[in-house]
Design a protein around this motif. Structure first.
Motif, PDB file in Angstrom:
ATOM      1  N   ASP A  96      -2.709 -25.226   9.313  1.00  0.00           N
ATOM      2  CA  ASP A  96      -2.799 -24.004  10.122  1.00  0.00           C
ATOM      3  C   ASP A  96      -3.808 -23.078   9.437  1.00  0.00           C
ATOM      4  OD1 ASP A  96      -2.055 -21.081  10.590  1.00  0.00           O
ATOM      5  OD2 ASP A  96      -0.721 -21.998  12.039  1.00  0.00           O
ATOM      6  N   GLN A  97      -4.859 -22.668  10.172  1.00  0.00           N
ATOM      7  CA  GLN A  97      -5.878 -21.768   9.633  1.00  0.00           C
ATOM      8  C   GLN A  97      -6.018 -20.554  10.551  1.00  0.00           C
ATOM      9  OE1 GLN A  97      -9.018 -24.918   9.425  1.00  0.00           O
ATOM     10  NE2 GLN A  97      -9.165 -24.274   7.290  1.00  0.00           N
ATOM     11  N   ARG A  98      -6.162 -19.360   9.954  1.00  0.00           N
ATOM     12  CA  ARG A  98      -6.204 -18.136  10.745  1.00  0.00           C
ATOM     13  C   ARG A  98      -7.256 -17.169  10.189  1.00  0.00           C
ATOM     14  NH1 ARG A  98      -0.211 -17.068  13.063  1.00  0.00           N
ATOM     15  NH2 ARG A  98       0.599 -19.180  12.823  1.00  0.00           N
ATOM     16  N   LEU A 156       0.814  -1.213   0.000  1.00  0.00           N
ATOM     17  CA  LEU A 156       0.000   0.000   0.000  1.00  0.00           C
ATOM     18  C   LEU A 156       0.848   1.263   0.000  1.00  0.00           C
ATOM     19  CD1 LEU A 156      -2.686  -1.041   2.656  1.00  0.00           C
ATOM     20  CD2 LEU A 156      -3.027  -0.845   0.188  1.00  0.00           C
ATOM     21  N   ASP A 157       2.166   1.105   0.077  1.00  0.00           N
ATOM     22  CA  ASP A 157       3.114   2.216   0.139  1.00  0.00           C
ATOM     23  C   ASP A 157       2.807   3.122   1.330  1.00  0.00           C
ATOM     24  OD1 ASP A 157       5.355   3.643  -0.648  1.00  0.00           O
ATOM     25  OD2 ASP A 157       4.223   4.972  -1.983  1.00  0.00           O
ATOM     26  N   LEU A 158       2.540   2.485   2.488  1.00  0.00           N
ATOM     27  CA  LEU A 158       2.242   3.206   3.718  1.00  0.00           C
ATOM     28  C   LEU A 158       3.255   2.818   4.794  1.00  0.00           C
ATOM     29  CD1 LEU A 158      -1.655   2.829   3.910  1.00  0.00           C
ATOM     30  CD2 LEU A 158      -0.347   4.818   3.129  1.00  0.00           C
ATOM     31  N   PRO A 159       3.691   3.770   5.605  1.00  0.00           N
ATOM     32  CA  PRO A 159       4.665   3.428   6.642  1.00  0.00           C
ATOM     33  C   PRO A 159       4.059   2.761   7.863  1.00  0.00           C
ATOM     34  CG  PRO A 159       4.227   5.785   6.667  1.00  0.00           C
ATOM     35  CD  PRO A 159       3.506   5.224   5.475  1.00  0.00           C
ATOM     36  N   LEU A 160       2.798   3.116   8.217  1.00  0.00           N
ATOM     37  CA  LEU A 160       2.233   2.698   9.497  1.00  0.00           C
ATOM     38  C   LEU A 160       0.795   2.232   9.352  1.00  0.00           C
ATOM     39  CD1 LEU A 160       3.524   5.779  11.520  1.00  0.00           C
ATOM     40  CD2 LEU A 160       4.359   3.440  11.806  1.00  0.00           C
ATOM     41  N   GLY A 161       0.402   1.356  10.275  1.00  0.00           N
ATOM     42  CA  GLY A 161      -0.976   0.887  10.323  1.00  0.00           C
ATOM     43  C   GLY A 161      -1.425   0.653  11.750  1.00  0.00           C
ATOM     44  N   ALA A 162      -2.741   0.771  11.970  1.00  0.00           N
ATOM     45  CA  ALA A 162      -3.350   0.478  13.268  1.00  0.00           C
ATOM     46  C   ALA A 162      -3.868  -0.953  13.232  1.00  0.00           C
ATOM     47  CB  ALA A 162      -4.487   1.451  13.557  1.00  0.00           C
ATOM     48  N   VAL A 163      -3.566  -1.717  14.273  1.00  0.00           N
ATOM     49  CA  VAL A 163      -3.855  -3.152  14.278  1.00  0.00           C
ATOM     50  C   VAL A 163      -5.204  -3.413  14.945  1.00  0.00           C
ATOM     51  CG1 VAL A 163      -3.001  -5.437  14.917  1.00  0.00           C
ATOM     52  CG2 VAL A 163      -1.380  -3.602  14.363  1.00  0.00           C
ATOM     53  N   LEU A 164      -6.054  -4.147  14.250  1.00  0.00           N
ATOM     54  CA  LEU A 164      -7.408  -4.436  14.721  1.00  0.00           C
ATOM     55  C   LEU A 164      -7.440  -5.496  15.808  1.00  0.00           C
ATOM     56  CD1 LEU A 164      -9.050  -4.539  11.194  1.00  0.00           C
ATOM     57  CD2 LEU A 164      -9.453  -2.788  12.937  1.00  0.00           C
ATOM     58  N   GLY A 165      -6.469  -6.390  15.804  1.00  0.00           N
ATOM     59  CA  GLY A 165      -6.430  -7.488  16.761  1.00  0.00           C
ATOM     60  C   GLY A 165      -5.576  -8.599  16.203  1.00  0.00           C
ATOM     61  N   THR A 166      -5.418  -9.658  16.977  1.00  0.00           N
ATOM     62  CA  THR A 166      -4.685 -10.823  16.497  1.00  0.00           C
ATOM     63  C   THR A 166      -5.686 -11.888  16.063  1.00  0.00           C
ATOM     64  OG1 THR A 166      -4.515 -11.741  18.733  1.00  0.00           O
ATOM     65  CG2 THR A 166      -2.695 -10.383  17.954  1.00  0.00           C
ATOM     66  N   VAL A 167      -5.372 -12.542  14.992  1.00  0.00           N
ATOM     67  CA  VAL A 167      -6.299 -13.512  14.421  1.00  0.00           C
ATOM     68  C   VAL A 167      -6.406 -14.759  15.298  1.00  0.00           C
ATOM     69  CG1 VAL A 167      -5.867 -12.730  12.066  1.00  0.00           C
ATOM     70  CG2 VAL A 167      -4.508 -14.609  13.008  1.00  0.00           C
ATOM     71  N   GLY A 168      -7.529 -15.436  15.190  1.00  0.00           N
ATOM     72  CA  GLY A 168      -7.653 -16.746  15.798  1.00  0.00           C
ATOM     73  C   GLY A 168      -6.916 -17.782  14.980  1.00  0.00           C
ATOM     74  N   ILE A 179     -10.707 -22.455   0.008  1.00  0.00           N
ATOM     75  CA  ILE A 179     -11.360 -22.239   1.302  1.00  0.00           C
ATOM     76  C   ILE A 179     -10.935 -20.896   1.893  1.00  0.00           C
ATOM     77  CG2 ILE A 179     -11.482 -23.066   3.683  1.00  0.00           C
ATOM     78  CD1 ILE A 179     -11.202 -25.931   2.514  1.00  0.00           C
ATOM     79  N   ALA A 180      -9.640 -20.605   1.840  1.00  0.00           N
ATOM     80  CA  ALA A 180      -9.139 -19.341   2.369  1.00  0.00           C
ATOM     81  C   ALA A 180      -9.728 -18.156   1.617  1.00  0.00           C
ATOM     82  CB  ALA A 180      -7.612 -19.310   2.302  1.00  0.00           C
ATOM     83  N   ALA A 181      -9.782 -18.256   0.295  1.00  0.00           N
ATOM     84  CA  ALA A 181     -10.319 -17.158  -0.510  1.00  0.00           C
ATOM     85  C   ALA A 181     -11.807 -16.949  -0.234  1.00  0.00           C
ATOM     86  CB  ALA A 181     -10.100 -17.446  -1.995  1.00  0.00           C
ATOM     87  N   ARG A 182     -12.541 -18.029  -0.049  1.00  0.00           N
ATOM     88  CA  ARG A 182     -13.990 -17.941   0.176  1.00  0.00           C
ATOM     89  C   ARG A 182     -14.317 -17.218   1.471  1.00  0.00           C
ATOM     90  NH1 ARG A 182     -14.894 -22.739  -1.210  1.00  0.00           N
ATOM     91  NH2 ARG A 182     -15.009 -23.847   0.777  1.00  0.00           N
ATOM     92  N   HIS A 183     -13.479 -17.407   2.487  1.00  0.00           N
ATOM     93  CA  HIS A 183     -13.780 -16.833   3.801  1.00  0.00           C
ATOM     94  C   HIS A 183     -12.913 -15.629   4.154  1.00  0.00           C
ATOM     95  CE1 HIS A 183     -16.537 -20.053   4.900  1.00  0.00           C
ATOM     96  NE2 HIS A 183     -15.670 -20.917   4.400  1.00  0.00           N
ATOM     97  N   GLY A 184     -11.937 -15.302   3.317  1.00  0.00           N
ATOM     98  CA  GLY A 184     -11.089 -14.149   3.602  1.00  0.00           C
ATOM     99  C   GLY A 184     -10.070 -14.387   4.694  1.00  0.00           C
ATOM    100  N   GLY A 185      -9.645 -15.644   4.859  1.00  0.00           N
ATOM    101  CA  GLY A 185      -8.632 -15.978   5.851  1.00  0.00           C
ATOM    102  C   GLY A 185      -7.389 -16.525   5.190  1.00  0.00           C
TER     103      GLY A 185
END
Length: 412
Positions: A282-284, A198-210, A250-256
């Motif tokens: 491993d699924q996240r 994204l050519d961005l230096p910083l991001g805010a983190v929403l959380g850690t995935v399950g 499966i990953a593409a269908r659910h966005g994981g």
């Protein structure tokens, strides 16, 4: 009063002290890790802070404030073998610089108490159990299970801890450290390619995935590779190969994300059809329902591919952790802080686990900042981040600290 260049210089000095031509060598509870801790302690000695090691081996520096309610800033000095120069230690040394600024601004008495923590053995590189120190503080450490852990040389975790003055049986007492915690902040390199793309230096983190981790084992029939026609084989690897492709759908269908990390075949010889093929999966996902749906879809797909190949399939449990969202107000504050130093921010989940996850699930309002990783590479000696981006990350953490201190002081 804030000097981000000092953080960069200290990161380089730590790299010189604790790394070699292969990368960082600050593996937890080794002599090199002890040297890194001594480096940090020496820097902290110049500040009017109290320092101590808690029952689990986490290192704390406390700047008392007008209120006992505490803002925690944390990270980890330990690394994986041959690791990068920024993973974990950026968090600690950037927090050190923020501590200096707060101390100077408030003449050693800020409105709330400020604590810097170096969590012990975040990586789990030596004993295979990540987030050791933060899970002890969060009340999620099983001492009985930890006593079973040994490194590749046969040294037990208990003995390694004892060598550096830690008694494993006492580790759960570290829960006392979070008693007055009002919020927790952590800055970390992204360790992935999103911000760079994204050519961005910083991001805010929403959380850690399950995370869901399982074994998937296909059972077929061993048979001679030369005399067994293709149409009558019960080839466990055929089913496994189809499954390996299906997890991408499966990953593409659910966005994981889904990963087959290892494959083991039996009898494992060139002249035999594969009788048994065991995969690790491993699924996240940041959404618990979608994570559960991905695991169900994986089981359904494996069952179908096994049937198509004349095989059967069994599933084994390895490990899981639920998605851990960060505090909504602190996410907003993190994004606002980023926007004070750069025009654009981005919100993203964390695929890797971090100590912030254990602090958050202990009930402490938590958020993370990510800074761009070049090439998306981490846990590797080529791990890197542009120095101007490192400077921006220290500034953003400092701004976030100010906003969070105000939030705590107002008792919101």
């Amino acid at each position: 009063m804030l000097d981000p260049q000092r953080t960069i210089d200290e990161l380089k000095a730590l790299r010189e002290l604790t790394g070699d031509e292969h990368g960082a060598q600050r593996v937890a509870f080794t002599d090199t890790w002890v040297a890194a801790r001594a480096f940090l302690k020496e820097k902290l000695d110049a500040l009017p802070v109290t320092q101590h090691m808690d029952a689990a081996g986490n290192w704390w520096a406390t700047l008392p404030g007008e209120s006992d309610r505490a803002l925690l800033i944390g990270g980890h000095l330990d690394s994986v073998p041959n690791g990068g120069w920024l993973d974990g230690c950026l968090n600690v040394l950037a927090g050190l610089e923020v501590l200096r600024r707060v101390n100077e601004q408030y003449a050693g008495r800020p409105p709330v108490t400020l604590k810097l923590v170096d969590w012990a053995d975040e990586e789990g590189a030596r004993f295979g159990r990540s987030l050791y120190g933060s899970s002890a503080a969060g009340g999620k450490l099983d001492v009985t299970e930890m006593r079973k852990l040994k490194d590749r040389d046969g040294v037990s975790l208990e003995d390694a801890l004892s060598r550096v003055g830690i008694t494993l049986a006492d580790a759960p007492d570290a829960r006392a450290e979070l008693r007055d915690a009002a919020a927790y902040l952590e800055l970390h390199i992204e360790q992935g390619p999103v911000l760079e793309h994204l050519d961005l230096p910083l991001g805010a983190v929403l959380g850690t995935v399950g995370v869901e981790r399982h074994t998937v084992t296909f059972h077929g029939q061993a048979a001679h590779s030369g005399s067994t026609p293709m149409n009558v084989r019960r080839d466990a690897f055929l089913a496994a190969g189809r499954f390996g492709q299906a997890i991408y759908d499966i990953a593409a269908r659910h966005g994981g994300v889904c990963t087959v990390g290892s494959v083991r075949t039996l009898p494992g010889i060139v002249t035999s059809v594969v009788e048994t093929c065991e995969l690790t999966l491993d699924q996240r996902h940041l959404d618990a329902d979608k994570l559960a749906a991905m695991w169900q879809d994986a089981q359904d797909a494996a069952t179908q591919f096994a049937q198509d190949a004349g095989c059967t399939v069994t599933f084994g449990y390895l490990w899981n952790i639920e998605p851990i969202p960060f505090h909504p107000m602190l996410i907003d504050a993190a994004e606002a802080s980023i926007l004070t130093v750069t025009p654009t921010s981005h919100r993203l989940p964390s695929g890797p686990l971090h100590d912030a996850a254990e602090v958050a699930r202990a009930g402490v309002p938590t958020v993370m900042l990510f800074v761009q990783s070049l090439r998306g590479i981490s846990h590797n000696r080529i791990e890197d981040t542009r120095e101007d981006h490192l400077a921006l990350s220290v500034q953003a953490l400092d701004e976030l600290t100010t906003r969070t201190m105000d939030w705590i002081a107002k008792g919101i």
